[in-house]
Write an enzyme that holds these catalytic residues in place. Structure first.
Site, PDB file in Angstrom:
ATOM      1  N   ASN A   1      -5.950   4.280  -6.966  1.00  0.00           N
ATOM      2  CA  ASN A   1      -7.138   5.152  -6.358  1.00  0.00           C
ATOM      3  C   ASN A   1      -8.280   5.310  -7.359  1.00  0.00           C
ATOM      4  O   ASN A   1      -8.673   4.289  -8.350  1.00  0.00           O
ATOM      5  CB  ASN A   1      -7.011   6.292  -5.811  1.00  0.00           C
ATOM      6  CG  ASN A   1      -8.275   6.403  -4.584  1.00  0.00           C
ATOM      7  OD1 ASN A   1      -9.125   5.623  -4.442  1.00  0.00           O
ATOM      8  ND2 ASN A   1      -8.077   7.665  -4.058  1.00  0.00           N
TER       9      ASN A   1
ATOM     10  N   SER B   1      -8.004   1.073   3.215  1.00  0.00           N
ATOM     11  CA  SER B   1      -8.426   0.646   1.761  1.00  0.00           C
ATOM     12  C   SER B   1      -9.532  -0.353   1.827  1.00  0.00           C
ATOM     13  O   SER B   1      -9.671  -0.855   2.958  1.00  0.00           O
ATOM     14  CB  SER B   1      -7.042  -0.107   1.290  1.00  0.00           C
ATOM     15  OG  SER B   1      -7.696  -0.820   0.119  1.00  0.00           O
TER      16      SER B   1
ATOM     17  N   GLY C   1     -13.322  -1.181  -7.494  1.00  0.00           N
ATOM     18  CA  GLY C   1     -14.591  -0.470  -7.293  1.00  0.00           C
ATOM     19  C   GLY C   1     -14.586   0.222  -5.958  1.00  0.00           C
ATOM     20  O   GLY C   1     -15.784   0.478  -5.253  1.00  0.00           O
ATOM     21  N   GLY C   2     -13.502   0.747  -5.328  1.00  0.00           N
ATOM     22  CA  GLY C   2     -13.483   1.813  -4.029  1.00  0.00           C
ATOM     23  C   GLY C   2     -14.363   0.925  -3.038  1.00  0.00           C
ATOM     24  O   GLY C   2     -14.006  -0.088  -2.709  1.00  0.00           O
TER      25      GLY C   2
ATOM     26  N   ARG D   1       0.733  -1.022   0.036  1.00  0.00           N
ATOM     27  CA  ARG D   1      -0.169   0.148   0.040  1.00  0.00           C
ATOM     28  C   ARG D   1       0.935   1.115  -0.034  1.00  0.00           C
ATOM     29  O   ARG D   1       1.903   1.286   0.575  1.00  0.00           O
ATOM     30  CB  ARG D   1      -0.848  -0.085   1.275  1.00  0.00           C
ATOM     31  CG  ARG D   1      -1.788   1.351   1.522  1.00  0.00           C
ATOM     32  CD  ARG D   1      -2.705   0.874   0.688  1.00  0.00           C
ATOM     33  NE  ARG D   1      -4.258   1.908   1.065  1.00  0.00           N
ATOM     34  CZ  ARG D   1      -5.033   2.209   0.140  1.00  0.00           C
ATOM     35  NH1 ARG D   1      -5.022   1.880  -1.107  1.00  0.00           N
ATOM     36  NH2 ARG D   1      -6.080   2.928   0.539  1.00  0.00           N
TER      37      ARG D   1
ATOM     38  N   THR E   1      -9.474   0.726  -9.510  1.00  0.00           N
ATOM     39  CA  THR E   1      -8.545  -0.213  -8.790  1.00  0.00           C
ATOM     40  C   THR E   1      -8.545  -1.326 -10.046  1.00  0.00           C
ATOM     41  O   THR E   1      -9.211  -1.222 -10.924  1.00  0.00           O
ATOM     42  CB  THR E   1      -9.050  -0.640  -7.621  1.00  0.00           C
ATOM     43  OG1 THR E   1      -9.025   0.508  -7.046  1.00  0.00           O
ATOM     44  CG2 THR E   1      -8.337  -1.698  -6.949  1.00  0.00           C
TER      45      THR E   1
ATOM     46  N   THR F   1      -3.942  -0.592  -7.319  1.00  0.00           N
ATOM     47  CA  THR F   1      -4.661   0.717  -7.674  1.00  0.00           C
ATOM     48  C   THR F   1      -3.870   1.909  -7.714  1.00  0.00           C
ATOM     49  O   THR F   1      -2.546   2.099  -7.188  1.00  0.00           O
ATOM     50  CB  THR F   1      -5.804   0.819  -6.655  1.00  0.00           C
ATOM     51  OG1 THR F   1      -6.648   1.971  -7.187  1.00  0.00           O
ATOM     52  CG2 THR F   1      -5.199   1.132  -5.224  1.00  0.00           C
TER      53      THR F   1
HETATM   54  N1  GLY Z   1      -8.446   3.315  -3.323  1.00  0.00           N
HETATM   55  C1  GLY Z   1      -9.644   2.545  -2.929  1.00  0.00           C
HETATM   56  C2  GLY Z   1      -9.053   1.539  -1.806  1.00  0.00           C
HETATM   57  O1  GLY Z   1      -7.911   1.267  -1.550  1.00  0.00           O
HETATM   58  O2  GLY Z   1      -9.992   1.020  -1.257  1.00  0.00           O
END
Ligand code: GLY
Length: 563
Positions: free
Chosen positions: A392, A443, A464-465, A99, A372, A390
């Site tokens: 983001n 995340s 998909g966030g 991350r 992502t 991702t």
């Molecule tokens: N950027 C989306 C997530 O990591 O949840």
């Protein structure tokens, strides 16, 4: 006109699924031994070719990720980060956190104005939204531990594709054209993506090819030190950002213990913090485990209601408790304890919707404290990897490093800029997810592996966030409870609830009017927009005969390739 075409495409997608499910079973690619499913055919093929050459799933992960960084610039990346969950052929499991993290010069209030209000867009667009990237460190960490083929063989296909180009798809051309103005706003020079694209155009990325060559020749240092790092930091400075050479040099990927739990005789292995996916998945699946879903029709109002109420409670806990475990204490065991989940669901009633305003986070005893991309790989040796990665949102910060040709993420928006103020996904957070130097932002990514009777059963995940967790959830239920095939499961219409805002987002044309009327009568607010697509799940299912079935999401250009 564009809208009409989109509505028609989405209608066809789901009506096709419905018709087919009545007549003939939808089946994805079936292979004997090995498979890669990713957002683009080119990347899946590069990963699969590595497996064919005798490489393992970890080699294929490196090759697929680097290929996606070229062919899928909207989310595939070297300027972002992600998470990987693996299950080796001997049954050992593990997880890697690569991350992004906050720069050393970041501070809790960096996105607030002098009056303490969040400055709109500062955390989600342009140079100030960038976190220190982790992808290349992640790939080298995996390669050091498990890689078997020479690294240059894994990266060369991506270099060649960057240099020689690939054909832009119709969806890709639309996404690039939609973002053109933002590319112009985020950069101080004309980036190569800043033109009118159409399907079939050749996209060549010479600067990216040279960056990848530096990584090929110098390893991790080819990104975090030397020329690439200097180009990165120089451009950050030109644009007024805060990431330094020291930030890049200090970045480390971290091996973590995955979240593991049982659901109806299946073992679920998923990502732990700073990804909330595993914890939320455990909470939601455990909340619904006492219910016999064979008596509840798939995507009926009762089904949507039950999952929604479980999701509501879990996302409320997410907002309060979850953040980077290297910075805060999170009572993970208590949050996923069956007794706690049972208490949380006590207030659930079939008679009416619970209001999110009445559901806060639960009380934990002893608490000390859209874009992502995902790919799934199973190799011919029985190793499985599940990777979500991702920038983001699409093309991240929209900043393309001058001279180095890669996009930088806008992951800083996944922190809580101010308690209670929603981020781009409408997610709220608390001090658990406040910004601090070198902290990793919370995340929703949920790379997941499912085991049954001690054997590998499924590998899955999605972009998909905030909807990542609930898309993975619905696909696990489709397979475990409704006995669907992989492609059939991936095609099914999906819905999503995340506590706040208090509404159910539904994919259009996937839910019949009785279902929707019933839900409205119970007090649920429904959001069904024509363009709404929830996730793009890429998954692999082990069939009883030992073969593999791919589920490549038709919502994108996704493709399964294998042998
Ligand atoms: N950027 C989306 C997530 O990591 O949840």
């Amino acid at each position: 006109m564009k809208k009409i075409i989109l509505v028609l495409t989405i209608s066809l997608l789901f009506s096709n699924c419905k018709t087919n499910s009545k007549k003939e079973k939808i089946t994805g690619l079936i292979t004997e031994k090995a498979m890669v499913v990713s957002a683009r055919e080119e990347a899946s093929k590069i990963g699969s070719d590595i497996l064919k050459k005798g490489g393992n799933a970890y080699d294929a992960m490196v090759a697929t990720q680097l290929a996606l960084a070229v062919v899928y610039p909207v989310a595939g990346n070297i300027g972002g980060g992600g998470f990987m969950v693996y299950r080796a052929s001997d049954g050992k499991t593990g997880a890697l956190d690569f991350r992004e993290k906050a720069p050393l010069n970041a501070s809790k209030d960096m996105y607030l104005d002098t009056e303490g209000n969040v400055i709109p867009g500062k955390s989600s667009f342009g140079i100030h939204s960038v976190g220190v990237p982790g992808t290349i460190a992640g790939l080298f960490e995996v390669y050091k531990k498990f890689g078997s083929l020479p690294f240059k063989d894994l990266i060369q296909p991506a270099i060649d594709m960057a240099r020689n180009g690939f054909k832009v798809t119709s969806k890709q051309a639309k996404a690039l054209n939609r973002t053109r103005k933002l590319f112009e706003k985020a950069n101080n020079y004309k980036v190569l993506f800043d033109k009118e694209w159409k399907k079939g155009d050749l996209l060549k990325q010479e600067e990216l090819a040279q960056t990848l060559e530096r990584i090929r020749d110098n390893g991790q240092d080819g990104f975090y030190k030397g020329k690439t790092a200097q180009l990165f930091v120089d451009y950050v400075k030109e644009l007024g950002g805060i990431i330094s050479l020291e930030d890049l040099e200090k970045y480390k990927a971290i091996w973590r213990k995955p979240i593991e739990f049982n659901y109806k005789n299946h073992k679920i292995i998923s990502m732990t913090l700073p990804a909330s996916g595993g914890i939320c998945l455990a909470q939601i699946l455990k909340s619904i485990e006492p219910f016999d879903l064979t008596k509840i029709a798939h995507n009926s109002s009762k089904y949507v209601q039950l999952l929604t109420e479980a999701e509501r409670r879990s996302y409320a806990d997410r907002a309060h408790y979850l953040g980077d475990i290297d910075f805060i204490n999170v009572p993970i065991d208590s949050l996923i304890a069956t007794s706690y989940i049972k208490k949380r669901m006590n207030s659930f009633s079939w008679d009416k919707a619970t209001k999110s305003s009445e559901v806060s986070h639960g009380a934990i005893l002893g608490h000390e404290s859209d874009q992502t991309t995902h790919y799934s790989i199973v190799d011919q040796f029985g190793n499985a990897v599940s990777v979500t990665t991702t920038l983001n949102t699409g093309y991240g910060s929209k900043v393309l490093v001058k001279g180095a040709g890669f996009f930088l993420n806008n992951e800083m928006d996944d922190f809580s800029a101010k308690p209670g103020v929603p981020n781009v996904y409408g997610l709220v957070g608390s001090k658990a997810n406040a910004i601090a130097p070198e902290k990793r932002m919370l995340s929703s990514m949920t790379p997941t592996i499912v085991e049954k009777d001690g054997k590998l059963k499924m590998v899955l995940g999605t972009p998909g966030g905030s909807t990542i967790i609930t898309s993975v959830l619905q696909n696990i239920i489709n397979i475990v409870d409704y006995k669907m095939g992989m492609q059939e499961s991936v095609n099914k219409a999906r819905f999503h609830h995340q506590w706040l805002p208090d509404n159910i987002r539904m994919e259009p044309n996937g839910f019949d009017s009785t279902t929707k009327d019933n839900l409205k009568a119970l007090g649920y607010e429904l959001v069904e927009r024509n363009s709404l697509i929830i996730g793009r799940v890429d998954a692999i299912l082990l069939l009883p005969n030992g073969k593999l079935e791919g589920g490549a999401d038709p919502r994108g250009d996704d493709k399964a390739v294998g042998f």
